[in-house]
Motif scaffolding. Structure first.
Motif, mmCIF file in Angstrom:
data_model
loop_
_atom_site.group_PDB
_atom_site.id
_atom_site.type_symbol
_atom_site.label_atom_id
_atom_site.label_comp_id
_atom_site.label_asym_id
_atom_site.label_seq_id
_atom_site.Cartn_x
_atom_site.Cartn_y
_atom_site.Cartn_z
ATOM 1 N N VAL A 81 0.861 -1.182 0.000
ATOM 2 C CA VAL A 81 0.000 0.000 0.000
ATOM 3 C C VAL A 81 0.898 1.233 0.000
ATOM 4 C CG1 VAL A 81 -1.756 1.330 1.264
ATOM 5 C CG2 VAL A 81 -1.866 -1.188 1.221
ATOM 6 N N ILE A 82 0.649 2.126 -0.948
ATOM 7 C CA ILE A 82 1.458 3.358 -1.054
ATOM 8 C C ILE A 82 0.511 4.544 -0.937
ATOM 9 C CG2 ILE A 82 3.051 4.710 -2.469
ATOM 10 C CD1 ILE A 82 3.949 2.082 -3.784
ATOM 11 N N SER A 83 0.695 5.350 0.097
ATOM 12 C CA SER A 83 -0.242 6.433 0.389
ATOM 13 C C SER A 83 0.401 7.815 0.256
ATOM 14 C CB SER A 83 -0.811 6.275 1.807
ATOM 15 O OG SER A 83 -1.779 7.292 2.075
ATOM 16 N N ASP A 84 -0.337 8.694 -0.382
ATOM 17 C CA ASP A 84 -0.003 10.126 -0.442
ATOM 18 C C ASP A 84 -0.496 10.727 0.870
ATOM 19 O OD1 ASP A 84 -0.800 12.794 -2.861
ATOM 20 O OD2 ASP A 84 0.258 12.826 -0.931
ATOM 21 N N ARG A 85 0.422 10.924 1.791
ATOM 22 C CA ARG A 85 0.208 11.418 3.131
ATOM 23 C C ARG A 85 -0.315 10.345 4.088
ATOM 24 N NH1 ARG A 85 0.906 16.848 3.506
ATOM 25 N NH2 ARG A 85 0.470 18.217 1.709
ATOM 26 N N SER A 86 -0.312 10.707 5.380
ATOM 27 C CA SER A 86 -0.605 9.719 6.438
ATOM 28 C C SER A 86 -0.781 10.443 7.766
ATOM 29 C CB SER A 86 0.574 8.750 6.553
ATOM 30 O OG SER A 86 1.720 9.465 7.056
ATOM 31 N N MET A 87 -0.718 9.676 8.857
ATOM 32 C CA MET A 87 -0.808 10.250 10.197
ATOM 33 C C MET A 87 0.317 11.267 10.453
ATOM 34 S SD MET A 87 0.557 7.038 12.446
ATOM 35 C CE MET A 87 0.469 7.856 14.049
ATOM 36 N N ILE A 88 1.393 11.143 9.710
ATOM 37 C CA ILE A 88 2.497 12.094 9.893
ATOM 38 C C ILE A 88 2.046 13.510 9.493
ATOM 39 C CG2 ILE A 88 4.805 12.725 9.060
ATOM 40 C CD1 ILE A 88 5.052 9.504 8.807
ATOM 41 N N SER A 89 1.364 13.633 8.372
ATOM 42 C CA SER A 89 0.752 14.925 8.035
ATOM 43 C C SER A 89 -0.268 15.315 9.097
ATOM 44 C CB SER A 89 0.050 14.855 6.675
ATOM 45 O OG SER A 89 0.971 14.935 5.603
ATOM 46 N N GLY A 90 -1.056 14.342 9.519
ATOM 47 C CA GLY A 90 -2.099 14.618 10.510
ATOM 48 C C GLY A 90 -1.530 15.208 11.783
ATOM 49 N N ILE A 91 -0.405 14.665 12.234
ATOM 50 C CA ILE A 91 0.236 15.139 13.470
ATOM 51 C C ILE A 91 0.895 16.494 13.236
ATOM 52 C CG2 ILE A 91 2.092 14.669 15.107
ATOM 53 C CD1 ILE A 91 1.411 11.600 14.473
ATOM 54 N N ALA A 92 1.569 16.609 12.096
ATOM 55 C CA ALA A 92 2.335 17.837 11.828
ATOM 56 C C ALA A 92 1.439 19.051 11.601
ATOM 57 C CB ALA A 92 3.221 17.618 10.614
ATOM 58 N N TYR A 93 0.322 18.861 10.911
ATOM 59 C CA TYR A 93 -0.529 20.016 10.587
ATOM 60 C C TYR A 93 -1.411 20.435 11.764
ATOM 61 C CZ TYR A 93 0.600 20.100 5.563
ATOM 62 O OH TYR A 93 1.253 20.224 4.355
ATOM 63 N N ALA A 94 -1.607 19.567 12.728
ATOM 64 C CA ALA A 94 -2.463 19.897 13.889
ATOM 65 C C ALA A 94 -1.633 20.590 14.956
ATOM 66 C CB ALA A 94 -3.116 18.638 14.436
ATOM 67 N N GLN A 95 -1.189 21.794 14.658
ATOM 68 C CA GLN A 95 -0.238 22.495 15.526
ATOM 69 C C GLN A 95 -0.884 23.099 16.771
ATOM 70 O OE1 GLN A 95 1.836 25.338 12.995
ATOM 71 N NE2 GLN A 95 3.560 23.930 12.955
ATOM 72 N N ASN A 96 -2.203 23.048 16.859
ATOM 73 C CA ASN A 96 -2.883 23.725 17.965
ATOM 74 C C ASN A 96 -2.888 22.909 19.253
ATOM 75 O OD1 ASN A 96 -4.504 21.991 16.364
ATOM 76 N ND2 ASN A 96 -6.329 22.706 17.459
ATOM 77 N N LEU A 97 -2.352 21.695 19.188
ATOM 78 C CA LEU A 97 -2.291 20.846 20.391
ATOM 79 C C LEU A 97 -0.867 20.331 20.585
ATOM 80 C CD1 LEU A 97 -5.571 18.706 20.035
ATOM 81 C CD2 LEU A 97 -5.113 20.498 21.729
ATOM 82 N N PRO A 98 -0.499 19.950 21.808
ATOM 83 C CA PRO A 98 0.839 19.401 22.044
ATOM 84 C C PRO A 98 1.085 18.170 21.180
ATOM 85 C CG PRO A 98 -0.238 19.904 24.123
ATOM 86 C CD PRO A 98 -1.284 20.079 23.066
ATOM 87 N N LEU A 99 2.316 17.998 20.768
ATOM 88 C CA LEU A 99 2.677 16.910 19.843
ATOM 89 C C LEU A 99 2.219 15.550 20.358
ATOM 90 C CD1 LEU A 99 4.194 16.191 17.208
ATOM 91 C CD2 LEU A 99 6.264 15.912 18.607
ATOM 92 N N GLN A 100 2.470 15.250 21.617
ATOM 93 C CA GLN A 100 2.132 13.917 22.136
ATOM 94 C C GLN A 100 0.625 13.687 22.137
ATOM 95 O OE1 GLN A 100 4.487 11.421 22.764
ATOM 96 N NE2 GLN A 100 2.579 10.244 22.609
ATOM 97 N N THR A 101 -0.143 14.741 22.418
ATOM 98 C CA THR A 101 -1.608 14.613 22.409
ATOM 99 C C THR A 101 -2.095 14.229 21.014
ATOM 100 O OG1 THR A 101 -1.802 16.302 24.135
ATOM 101 C CG2 THR A 101 -3.777 15.852 22.832
ATOM 102 N N VAL A 102 -1.555 14.905 20.009
ATOM 103 C CA VAL A 102 -1.966 14.638 18.631
ATOM 104 C C VAL A 102 -1.477 13.266 18.171
ATOM 105 C CG1 VAL A 102 -1.997 15.539 16.267
ATOM 106 C CG2 VAL A 102 -1.869 17.117 18.169
ATOM 107 N N ILE A 103 -0.297 12.883 18.615
ATOM 108 C CA ILE A 103 0.195 11.523 18.309
ATOM 109 C C ILE A 103 -0.770 10.492 18.888
ATOM 110 C CG2 ILE A 103 1.965 9.818 18.913
ATOM 111 C CD1 ILE A 103 4.067 12.045 18.589
ATOM 112 N N ASP A 104 -1.181 10.686 20.136
ATOM 113 C CA ASP A 104 -2.093 9.733 20.787
ATOM 114 C C ASP A 104 -3.423 9.643 20.042
ATOM 115 O OD1 ASP A 104 -0.988 10.611 24.165
ATOM 116 O OD2 ASP A 104 -0.122 9.277 22.647
#
Ligand SMILES: Nc1ncnc2c1ncn2[C@@H]1O[C@H](COP(=O)(O)OP(=O)(O)OP(=O)(O)O)[C@@H](O)[C@H]1O
Ligand SMILES: Cc1cn([C@H]2C[C@H](O)[C@@H](COP(=O)(O)O)O2)c(=O)[nH]c1=O
Length: 188
Positions: A81-104
């Protein structure tokens, strides 16, 4: 194999995915947001900035991710499976919350399934400015160069924090050089 092609807007993801589609004709190609039926509706909502709340926007992306993980990635776990974007974009673009919260939150959406291979196409600020100048901007791109560069830094931080198998590629390399680097990484 669950491969994700990551990078900020205009980094060259689609260009490389077109090349990969010719090389890996048996692979499942997908994207976030928009890789499922409901995901395409969610994509339209987020890219047209229908949500006034940044939290609501983040949960729309998380909903897309949960559906994508269940319906595409996990249903094809015996394929490439080859995906254009992933949870990494999801975590990086959600800057309004602490990194660990968004990772969780993203680990909940993905049932803790992580990519086996992460390719991050990295742009310099100058190259980003050049590429953004030649396209219309969606609601997220309209937040500007400094915002996108901070996203790129958060992508790198996230990839390292999650201890993923990754390759960072200078996105200003030629299309062919970039493609070769990707192929070498996937064939390691
Ligand atoms: N290696 C490269 N060198 C120079 N220009 C490139 C390279 N790769 C892609 N481009 C150009 O950069 C622009 C953005 O490329 P592309 O659409 O593949 O990026 P993207 O990451 O998919 O963008 P977005 O996330 O905004 O959809 C296009 O005009 C493309 O032709
Ligand atoms: C997955 C994901 C994406 N985004 C942003 C990143 C881009 O600006 C757009 C997607 O457009 P593209 O044509 O697919 O590059 O959405 C985000 O903010 N959060 C996410 O989880």
């Amino acid at each position: 194999m669950y491969v994700v092609i990551e990078g900020i807007d205009t980094a060259g993801k689609s260009t490389q995915l077109d090349i990969l589609a010719k090389k890996y004709s048996n692979a499942i190609f997908t994207k976030e947001p928009g890789g499922t039926q409901i995901g395409s509706k969610l994509r339209q909502m987020v890219l047209s900035a229908e949500a006034n709340s940044k939290l609501a926007e983040m949960f729309l992306f998380l909903a897309d991710r949960a559906e994508h993980m269940q319906e595409v990635v996990l249903k094809n776990k015996d394929k490439i499976v080859i995906s254009d974007r992933s949870m990494i974009s999801g975590i990086a673009y959600a800057q309004n919350l602490p990194l660990q919260t968004v990772i969780d939150l993203n680990l909940i959406a993905t049932k803790s399934v992580l990519p086996t291979h992460v390719i991050l196409l990295k742009l310099s600020k100058q190259e980003l400015e050049k590429r953004l100048s030649s396209k219309e901007h969606d609601s997220i791109e309209a937040r500007g160069v400094d915002y996108l560069m901070s996203i790129q830094n958060r992508m790198e931080e996230t990839i390292k924090k999650l201890n993923l198998n990754y390759k960072f590629i200078d996105a200003s390399l030629s299309i062919d050089e970039t493609s070769k680097d990707i192929e070498d990484f996937l064939n390691e």
